[in-house]
Scaffold this active site. Sequence first.
Site, PDB file in Angstrom:
ATOM      1  CE  LYS A 165     -18.829   9.690  13.356  1.00 14.52           C
ATOM      2  NZ  LYS A 165     -19.594   9.662  12.085  1.00 14.52           N
ATOM      3  CE  LYS A 262     -18.600  12.183   5.581  1.00 17.14           C
ATOM      4  NZ  LYS A 262     -18.850  10.952   6.352  1.00 17.14           N
TER       5      LYS A 262
HETATM    6 MG    MG Z   1     -21.774  11.324   9.152  1.00 17.53          MG
END
Ligand code: MG
Length: 368
Positions: A165, A262
């Site tokens: 991240k 997702k």
């Molecule tokens: Mg992502």
Amino acid sequence: VAPRSVRLDVPEAVDAVELLRIRLPLVEPFVASHGAEVERDLTLVHVRGADGVEGWGECDALAAATYTREDSEHAWAFLAEHAVADVLAGASVDVAASPMAWTALEVAFLDLTLRREGMSLAAHVGATHEAVPCGVVIGRRPTIDALLAAVAGHVAEGVALVKLKIGAGWDVEPLRAVRQAYPTLALCADANGAYDAAALGVLDEIDALHLTYLEQPFPPSLAADLDHLIVRLSTPIALDESITTSDDIARFSAAGLVVNVKPARLGGVAEARRAIARCADGGIGAFVGGMLEGGIGRAVGLALAGIDSLTHPTDLGPSSRYFDDDITEPFELSGDGLLAVPQSPGIGVVPRADRLDALVVDRVTIRR
Ligand code: MG
């Protein structure tokens, strides 16, 4: 966001839907450019037919509306106040208003139906792999040394890919440190939309680090800039927040595009399957992403991750990476770093009664 009106058939002999809200602590806070998550505030959808067959779904919205504009309180209200009642009454519902909540309801009905048919979700979606390699997503760490220690642990587990991240103040330096320590590692970065076109210098530096892909460098509002970046960089660009339906994929240049699939963000398993099929047809990369799922969401993601046309390892990992004690039996890595795709009927898992007793903070039953 454009409304997306969908009707969902209620399985036969189902007259009520139970909603359970649970608080599931994470083993450590998960820090991304958009915020930190310390415990999961999950809504579970539970249905039981007159024949005793059950179905379960999980809403994976985060506690605050930082990743998308859907948060866990909004998702609970969407289900409890009208969506479930509307579905039980045979009415259509605007899925775009709360796709993660909708996914939980869709999955609960699908789980029950597939259990009645004796078919696994993996078979239903056309998955052919019984185990899949998985990557790991590593949130911000206080120091480069702490990051390198975390990466070393995951590399020792046999992960197929490491994704950091990133965001302003935590980007080129940590990525370069990992690249120098692991010259051939499949390394990725996810910015969760932290940059804009003023950061091209930083992105060009990242482009020189031979990442497998760079995920969502700009927010969804900068769609044209994202498309320019897909063409500009030699690093493939993965899109997550930008893809809210399978139709969104066609808005971007296919060459150099990878889609993070997702089901929660897309509003269900059916839409996730459409997205994966579109990627396969268009020569676009795709993988199944993760949402800090509990065991029910993890089972759904793994079923999709078993589809052969996917091009990159899933972000989904073993339960212990996120929770000391998951709501289902834990998912564990095999010795060679693979995660098994559940093969039992339906989603293949159920919540443990003892965990539900310990974790439920609210519950409501909505009858037809
Ligand atoms: Mg992502």
